[in-house]
Design a protein around this motif. Sequence first.
Motif, mmCIF file in Angstrom:
data_model
loop_
_atom_site.group_PDB
_atom_site.id
_atom_site.type_symbol
_atom_site.label_atom_id
_atom_site.label_comp_id
_atom_site.label_asym_id
_atom_site.label_seq_id
_atom_site.Cartn_x
_atom_site.Cartn_y
_atom_site.Cartn_z
ATOM 1 N N UNK A 12 -4.687 5.580 -5.958
ATOM 2 C CA UNK A 12 -4.272 6.476 -4.883
ATOM 3 C C UNK A 12 -3.562 7.736 -5.365
ATOM 4 N N UNK A 13 -3.142 7.783 -6.628
ATOM 5 C CA UNK A 13 -2.384 8.928 -7.142
ATOM 6 C C UNK A 13 -3.270 9.811 -8.014
ATOM 7 N N UNK A 14 -3.097 11.125 -7.945
ATOM 8 C CA UNK A 14 -3.739 11.983 -8.950
ATOM 9 C C UNK A 14 -3.171 11.646 -10.333
ATOM 10 N N UNK A 15 -4.018 11.723 -11.346
ATOM 11 C CA UNK A 15 -3.563 11.473 -12.709
ATOM 12 C C UNK A 15 -3.074 12.800 -13.287
ATOM 13 N N UNK A 41 -9.670 11.358 -0.308
ATOM 14 C CA UNK A 41 -10.104 12.392 -1.260
ATOM 15 C C UNK A 41 -9.597 12.136 -2.687
ATOM 16 N N UNK A 42 -8.386 11.576 -2.808
ATOM 17 C CA UNK A 42 -7.847 11.271 -4.143
ATOM 18 C C UNK A 42 -8.612 10.113 -4.769
ATOM 19 N N UNK A 43 -8.892 9.073 -3.971
ATOM 20 C CA UNK A 43 -9.691 7.959 -4.476
ATOM 21 C C UNK A 43 -11.025 8.464 -5.032
ATOM 22 N N UNK A 69 0.824 -1.204 0.000
ATOM 23 C CA UNK A 69 0.000 0.000 0.000
ATOM 24 C C UNK A 69 0.859 1.255 0.000
ATOM 25 N N UNK A 70 0.380 2.256 -0.711
ATOM 26 C CA UNK A 70 1.070 3.539 -0.700
ATOM 27 C C UNK A 70 2.429 3.513 -1.353
ATOM 28 N N UNK A 71 2.617 2.635 -2.344
ATOM 29 C CA UNK A 71 3.924 2.503 -2.990
ATOM 30 C C UNK A 71 5.022 2.299 -1.951
ATOM 31 N N UNK A 72 4.658 1.588 -0.881
ATOM 32 C CA UNK A 72 5.594 1.410 0.240
ATOM 33 C C UNK A 72 6.730 0.463 -0.105
ATOM 34 N N UNK A 73 6.516 -0.402 -1.100
ATOM 35 C CA UNK A 73 7.567 -1.347 -1.463
ATOM 36 C C UNK A 73 7.829 -2.391 -0.403
ATOM 37 N N UNK A 74 6.829 -2.610 0.484
ATOM 38 C CA UNK A 74 7.026 -3.599 1.546
ATOM 39 C C UNK A 74 6.873 -5.025 1.019
#
Length: 402
Positions: A197-200, A284-286, A143-148
Motif C-alpha cells: 500500500x505504500x510507495x517505495x 493506484x499505489x497497489x 489495514x492501512x497501518x491502522x494498528x487496530x
Amino acid sequence: SEIGADLTIFDRTMVIDAKDKYMIPGLIDTHVHLDAPVVFQLTDSEKAQIIEHTPKAFLYNGVTSVLNVSSEEDWIFSQRDMERENTILSPRIFAMGRSFTPNGGWGSRHGGSLASKDEALAKAQDYIERDTDGFKVIIEDGLGASGTMIRMSDEMMMAISKIAKEHDIPIYSHAINLDEFHSAVKISSKAIIHGLEDPVPEGDSLWQEMRDNNIAFVPTQSLWEAFLRYDEAAEDLNDSILRASVPHFLLDYMQNPRYKEEETNRFLAVAEMAVYRWVEDKIPIFLDNILEAHKAGVILSTGTDAGGPVGYNFQGYNTPWEVKLLVQAGLTPMEAIVAATRNGAIVIGIEDRLGTIEIGKLADLLILSGDPLEEIENIRKIDTVIYKGTVYPREEFAYKAP
C-alpha cells in the motif's frame, strides 16, 4: 511424451481437434482459501453448498493448481489427501494449516491464534508432521497501518523463520505496508502474498532485496478491486461465466439491497476502519508497485484471496481477472500469463512438474478459442480443460442449480 507439428499417432490415441485454437498451461492461483464462502449471511447448509462447489469453480475458470494458504488444518490436509488420491475432483491442492498470528492479530478472528513463541513452535512442529506445503505468517497489524490489531513480535517471527529453515518449509508472509514487507524479507519468505500500500521511496532496497533473494510477490490486486465492486449492478452479477462459477442463490442474495447493506456493515465492523475509502485511495499505489516490482525483476505470481466477504470476491472466477489486472498494471499479456502459470509453479516449488508446456511435465492445459496475447480477456474463452491428463469439456465443471 512429445511436442511438435508432425507426431506419430498410435492406435487408440485420443485426438483433439484444436485447429485455430490456442493452448496455455493450466492457471495457478497462489492465494486461496477453499473453505471461504464469500459472504457473511449464510446458513450452514448454504456455506456447505458453496464450499462443495468451489473446486469445480476453479476448474471451470481454468485453474488447475491452488496454494491454500490458511484453513482449519484437519479439513484442508484431508482435502489435499483426497485430491492426491483422486477421490475428489479438485485442482491440485498445495496446503498449509491456519495462519501463524498472535492473539489479537489480524488472523486471530479465524481461530488458532498464538500466545507465545513456544505455542508458535508447537504449531510449526505439528504442521511439519502433517507434511505441510508451507507456513503462512501474518505480519500485518490492520489495514492501512491502522494498528487496530496486534502485530506479531520479532521474537515469534524469528522463531518461526528458524524452524522453517531447519525443515526447508517455505514461508508465505501476509504483509501490507512497507515496514511489514521489510519484515517479510527479514524472515526469508518464499513469497509476500498481498499488495503493497505504500510507495517505495527512492533509495529503498525492497525490490532489489526481493529479487536477489528470490522472494516472489503475489499482489492479490483483484481482492482490492473487489472491495469497490460490492455494489455491482445486477447485470454484472448475471454474467454467464459468473453464474456458471458459483451457486445462484449467492448471486441472488448479492442483488438484494438490504442484504448488501448488512454485508457492508459487517465488514466495516471487522476492519474497524473506513476500509472502502482506504482501498479507493490505495488502488493506484497497489498498481504502481506491481509494475515497479516487475521492472526490478521480482517474480510476480497471481493470487486472489477470493472467498472473503469484501464484495465481488469469487472463487475461481476472479483468477482470470487477476491476470487481466496485471496487464492493467503494465505487464504484457505474455508476462501476465507467465505470472499465472510458470511463476505460480515457482512460488509453490513445483516448477519441475507444472507451469509450462514441456516434454516431461504433467498435462494440465487449457484450450482457448481466442488469442490471449491479442486480448487478455480471451483467457476466459476456455473450450477444454485438460487436467491430470484427462480431457474435460469446460461445461462439465459448471454450476448446475438443483
